[in-house]
Design a protein around this motif. Structure first.
Motif, mmCIF file in Angstrom:
data_model
loop_
_atom_site.group_PDB
_atom_site.id
_atom_site.type_symbol
_atom_site.label_atom_id
_atom_site.label_comp_id
_atom_site.label_asym_id
_atom_site.label_seq_id
_atom_site.Cartn_x
_atom_site.Cartn_y
_atom_site.Cartn_z
ATOM 1 N N SER A 5 0.847 -1.185 0.000
ATOM 2 C CA SER A 5 0.000 0.000 0.000
ATOM 3 C C SER A 5 0.884 1.238 0.000
ATOM 4 N N GLN A 58 -0.156 4.131 0.277
ATOM 5 C CA GLN A 58 -0.714 4.987 1.321
ATOM 6 C C GLN A 58 -0.064 4.679 2.667
ATOM 7 N N ASN A 59 0.057 3.388 3.010
ATOM 8 C CA ASN A 59 0.730 3.006 4.249
ATOM 9 C C ASN A 59 2.196 3.426 4.226
ATOM 10 N N ASN A 87 3.713 5.797 2.517
ATOM 11 C CA ASN A 87 3.880 7.253 2.625
ATOM 12 C C ASN A 87 3.501 7.786 4.004
#
Length: 193
Positions: A66, A68-69, A71
């Motif tokens: 991910s 998102q995870n 970052n």
């Protein structure tokens, strides 16, 4: 910098250094940035660029990685380092070491006992705790780094929430002590206390 995660991966460190260098030039680099993970087993996943860990991170969404995870983790680490950089003050370091008998257990005594030198030791675990304490010039505690061989696996694999586990509980206790000893209580502000 220590983060409440299962592991610290090279990709995270490289990106943290890249982002720090965007603001500080060559001040921070591979030689002076140390990142560690507490190794909680109920932490976030999907932030490794290594395929084996991506496979281990696959959940019911079939997402093994991910961005998102990744970052969010990198961003949080960079923010922490920047906050530390912006509040640098003279201080002292002290090192202490001692034995904590009975505070940890061997997760696999059967496997340990098959080591050829197992009988050469008094115990089948490392019971030595090492602690580096950081104090401001006036003696106010600023932080500590603690090393103790304790596996953060207090929760079962059925636990569905993120947690810093038993090492996080110890961190919380240290933060409360530091806040009590500090006039400003600045060490617990991020905890909302």
């Amino acid at each position: 910098m220590s983060a409440d995660m299962g592991a610290m991966f090279t990709a995270v460190k490289l990106e943290v250094i890249k982002r720090l260098q965007a603001d500080y030039g060559d001040l921070y680099n591979d030689d002076n940035v140390m990142l560690a993970a507490t190794h909680t087993h109920v932490g976030n996943a999907g932030y490794s660029h290594q395929q084996l860990y991506q496979i281990a991170s696959i959940d019911d969404t079939l997402a093994g990685y991910s961005s998102q995870n990744f970052n969010a983790i990198v961003g949080g680490i960079v923010t922490s380092i920047k906050r530390a950089h912006d509040t640098l003050t003279p201080g002292t370091l002290s090192l202490a070491q001692g034995e904590l008998k009975g505070a940890t257990v061997n997760r696999s005594e059967f496997a340990y006992n098959h080591n050829v030198d197992a009988q050469d030791f008094d115990t089948n675990v490392n019971e030595t705790m090492t602690q580096l304490r950081l104090d401001a010039a006036d003696g106010t505690p600023v932080g500590l780094i603690n090393w103790f061989a304790l596996h953060p696996t207090s929760f079962s694999n059925q636990f569905m929430h993120l947690s810093a586990d038993n090492k996080g509980y110890a961190q919380l206790g240290a933060e409360k002590i530091f806040a009590k000893e500090s006039n400003e209580g600045r060490y617990c502000q991020w905890l909302g206390q």
